[in-house]
Structures are given as structure tokens and as C-alpha cells.
Write an enzyme that holds these catalytic residues in place. Structure first.
Site, PDB file in Angstrom:
ATOM      1  N   HIS A   1      46.152  47.655  29.601  1.00  0.00           N
ATOM      2  CA  HIS A   1      44.704  47.448  29.867  1.00  0.00           C
ATOM      3  C   HIS A   1      44.609  45.787  30.254  1.00  0.00           C
ATOM      4  O   HIS A   1      45.076  44.897  29.452  1.00  0.00           O
ATOM      5  CB  HIS A   1      44.145  47.476  28.610  1.00  0.00           C
ATOM      6  CG  HIS A   1      42.335  47.402  28.721  1.00  0.00           C
ATOM      7  ND1 HIS A   1      41.525  48.451  29.177  1.00  0.00           N
ATOM      8  CD2 HIS A   1      41.569  46.443  28.856  1.00  0.00           C
ATOM      9  CE1 HIS A   1      40.373  47.965  29.344  1.00  0.00           C
ATOM     10  NE2 HIS A   1      40.442  46.581  29.197  1.00  0.00           N
ATOM     11  N   CYS A   2      44.053  45.600  31.319  1.00  0.00           N
ATOM     12  CA  CYS A   2      43.863  44.246  31.885  1.00  0.00           C
ATOM     13  C   CYS A   2      42.365  43.603  31.817  1.00  0.00           C
ATOM     14  O   CYS A   2      41.601  44.039  32.400  1.00  0.00           O
ATOM     15  CB  CYS A   2      44.268  44.030  33.168  1.00  0.00           C
ATOM     16  SG  CYS A   2      44.358  42.431  33.951  1.00  0.00           S
ATOM     17  N   PRO A   3      42.289  42.731  30.934  1.00  0.00           N
ATOM     18  CA  PRO A   3      40.662  42.020  30.779  1.00  0.00           C
ATOM     19  C   PRO A   3      40.510  41.385  32.163  1.00  0.00           C
ATOM     20  O   PRO A   3      38.911  41.417  32.295  1.00  0.00           O
ATOM     21  CB  PRO A   3      40.854  41.043  29.688  1.00  0.00           C
ATOM     22  CG  PRO A   3      42.280  40.851  29.375  1.00  0.00           C
ATOM     23  CD  PRO A   3      43.157  41.990  29.895  1.00  0.00           C
TER      24      PRO A   3
ATOM     25  N   ASN B   1      38.868  43.885  33.841  1.00  0.00           N
ATOM     26  CA  ASN B   1      38.092  44.797  32.820  1.00  0.00           C
ATOM     27  C   ASN B   1      38.262  46.210  33.139  1.00  0.00           C
ATOM     28  O   ASN B   1      37.412  47.171  33.117  1.00  0.00           O
ATOM     29  CB  ASN B   1      36.569  44.558  33.205  1.00  0.00           C
ATOM     30  CG  ASN B   1      35.721  45.152  32.332  1.00  0.00           C
ATOM     31  OD1 ASN B   1      36.077  45.186  31.090  1.00  0.00           O
ATOM     32  ND2 ASN B   1      34.361  45.637  32.686  1.00  0.00           N
ATOM     33  N   ASN B   2      39.618  46.507  33.143  1.00  0.00           N
ATOM     34  CA  ASN B   2      40.044  48.091  33.100  1.00  0.00           C
ATOM     35  C   ASN B   2      41.342  48.471  32.681  1.00  0.00           C
ATOM     36  O   ASN B   2      42.194  47.285  32.723  1.00  0.00           O
ATOM     37  CB  ASN B   2      39.772  48.474  34.528  1.00  0.00           C
ATOM     38  CG  ASN B   2      39.537  49.987  34.595  1.00  0.00           C
ATOM     39  OD1 ASN B   2      39.582  50.779  33.465  1.00  0.00           O
ATOM     40  ND2 ASN B   2      39.475  50.614  36.005  1.00  0.00           N
TER      41      ASN B   2
END
Ligand SMILES: [Zn+2]
Ligand SMILES: [Zn+2]
Length: 308
Positions: free
Chosen positions: A159-161, A164-165
Site C-alpha cells: 500500500h503506497c500512501p 493513496n492506494n
């Protein structure tokens, strides 16, 4: 043990669960079938801040490149060529960012672990299937639960902030393009900064920019730091992603040292499966498969996403 003859396990290999335990029927979407037609957006505060910050940093770089370095330049073609190249890279990077953020990464329908659904799977006696205790879905092979997306994601990488997904089966290609275009734009900005410093040192600081010399220096130094930081981060991420794709192994599988139970698609086969089709310039296109959709919110209680 379920009476249908197959075994149902939760993702963490906890004691066996029955079909009907702890699953909230309201959690299952009545319209999962049309979920593919919706663009997905995760309402996570940290992710939204990071995504906006990414856009602001790209906008800052574009401002400095255009208004501090290129427009004051006396070399017309130098300004035009570099302006077009940098802005194209910035547009492609931000488009890839949007596609990564707004594309369903491969979410498994919530709450599909119902008796009817399992019977429809026509499983063989003794066959083991896995159920996620958090979103009550039948977990496909290689899917993992994301606590931020609150869903199980097929081939979840991480999950990559910043986008945002989750990065998963369906949006990994856009994430790879995002890292590539940001890395290229960073290199371009760093080269332009270097040339600008040389030009200013050789000539008059008051003439090499429309801004005062101290402001010019501060703006260029910030751009250099940003370019170095972005380049390092995205180049490493790009290399890691290509390595993962060529080994048909997600970051989670690598960290967990999971032994592959799937048929591995290595090197070009892995690249083809992620980017779709044989090698072509379309691989570089973040707009591929894009179509406008009607704005459509999904005010489902507890659901983290809305759809566009
Ligand atoms: Zn789950
Ligand atoms: Zn996620």
C-alpha cells in the site's frame, strides 16, 4: 467443518471457520458486478495528504523550471525544447499518478464467503479455500488483506500512501510508469539546475533570472534537493518493481519468503502480463484503457472508497 466436503480456512490459518460466522451480510456489496465500471478512491487522510503533496511538489518543480530557468533564457530553442520535454514528463507522471490512485487495484468483492457462493464454486471434496476474516471474502491465491483499503487485493504488492492506494494486479503498470516518469523528470530538472548554476556563475546573476539572486539561489537549491530525493526514491522503487515483475513475485511474497504455488511468468512473460500484450510504445502510455465515467458516489456505511 462445512458439510459441503471442502475445508474453509481464514487467511491467518486460525481454527477453521464456518461459512456463516462473523460475516456481516451488509458488508457485501449489492452491486459488486458494476464495481469494475467505477474508479476507486481510498478515503485515507494520510494518503490524501501525501497524494496532494506529490502534486504540489511536481507543480513547484514545473514553476521553477518554467519561470526561473527557461522563460528568462535568451536561447529560444533551448527554452522551447526543454519546456516541452519537462512538461510532457510532468503531465505523464501526474496522469500515471491519477490512474494508479483511481484504479481498483484488484479488490476481491466483500462478503462473498456465503454458503450460496461457495456452493456455486463446485469445489472438490477436501479442497481448501481461504476466507478473509476481516472482509469476509473468499481469498483468491496471492491476494492479501489491506487494512487501509479494508479489502483483499489480488496480487497486492504494497500500500503506497504517495498514490493513496494499494499497488496490485490491476494498477501496477500505472505505478511503474509513475515512478519512471518522476525519475526522468527529476533527472531533467537536476540537469537544468546544473546548467542554470553554470550560466549564472559565468554571467551576471541579475541577468540569468527574473528573480533576485538570493531568491533564485533558494528556489534552485530547493529544486535540487527535491530532484535528488524524488529521483532516489522513484528510481529505487522502479528497479524494485521491474525486478518483482520479472520474477513474478510481489513485495509481500518476497518479504514473507512465500514459496510459489503458482506458475511463474518470468521476465518478458511477467512484463507482458502486467503491461498487457507484446512490447510496444503503449506500455509507456498511462492513458491506455481510460474512459470518462459518470461521477457516482457510493455512500455505503463503513466503506472506505467512493467511485467516479
Ligand atoms: Zn480481506
Ligand atoms: Zn491498500
Amino acid at each position: 467443518m462445512p458439510s459441503s466436503g471442502h475445508r474453509l480456512r481464514d487467511v491467518e490459518h486460525h481454527p477453521l471457520l464456518s461459512e456463516n460466522d462473523s460475516c456481516d451480510p451488509a458488508a457485501s456489496s449489492p452491486a459488486e458486478a458494476d464495481a469494475a465500471d467505477r474508479v476507486w478512491f481510498i478515503r485515507d487522510g494520510c494518503g490524501m495528504v501525501c497524494a496532494v503533496l506529490t502534486w504540489l511538489l511536481v507543480a513547484y518543480a514545473d514553476f521553477v523550471v518554467t519561470f526561473v530557468m527557461l522563460l528568462p533564457s535568451r536561447d529560444f530553442w533551448y527554452s522551447v525544447v526543454n519546456g516541452v520535454v519537462f512538461n510532457c514528463l510532468a503531465v505523464l507522471a501526474l496522469s500515471s499518478h491519477l490512474r494508479t490512485m483511481l484504479t481498483d487495484p484488484g479488490a476481491v468483492p466483500k462478503g462473498n464467503a456465503t454458503k450460496e457462493y461457495m456452493e456455486s464454486l463446485q469445489l472438490k471434496p477436501g479442497e481448501v479455500i481461504y476466507k478473509c476474516p476481516k472482509c469476509c471474502c473468499i481469498k483468491p491465491e496471492r491476494a492479501h488483506h489491506c487494512s487501509i483499503c479494508k479489502r483483499c487485493i489480488r496480487k497486492m504488492d504494497h500500500h503506497c500512501p504517495w498514490v493513496n492506494n494499494c499497488v496490485g494486479e490491476k494498477n501496477q503498470r500505472f505505478f511503474v510508469l509513475f515512478t519512471m516518469y518522476i525519475a526522468l523528470a527529476s533527472v531533467h530538472a537536476l540537469v537544468l539546475c546544473g546548467l542554470q548554476f553554470i550560466a549564472c556563475v559565468r554571467g551576471q546573476w541579475t541577468e540569468c533570472s527574473d528573480f533576485s539572486p538570493p531568491v533564485t539561489v533558494i528556489l534552485l537549491i530547493f529544486l535540487c534537493l527535491e530532484g535528488l530525493l524524488f529521483f532516489t526514491f522513484t528510481a529505487v522503487m522502479f528497479g524494485t518493481q521491474i525486478h518483482s515483475i520479472c520474477n513474478d513475485e510481489t513485495e509481500i511474497e518476497r518479504l514473507k519468503s512465500e514459496k510459489p504455488t503458482w506458475e511463474r511468468r518470468l521476465r518478458w512473460e511477467g512484463m507482458k502480463s502486467v503491461f498487457g500484450g507484446p512490447p510496444s510504445l503503449l506500455w509507456m502510455n498511462p492513458f491506455v484503457g481510460f474512459r470518462f465515467r459518470r461521477l457516482q458516489t457510493r455512500p455505503r456505511k463503513g466503506a472506505p472508497e467512493f467511485s467516479v
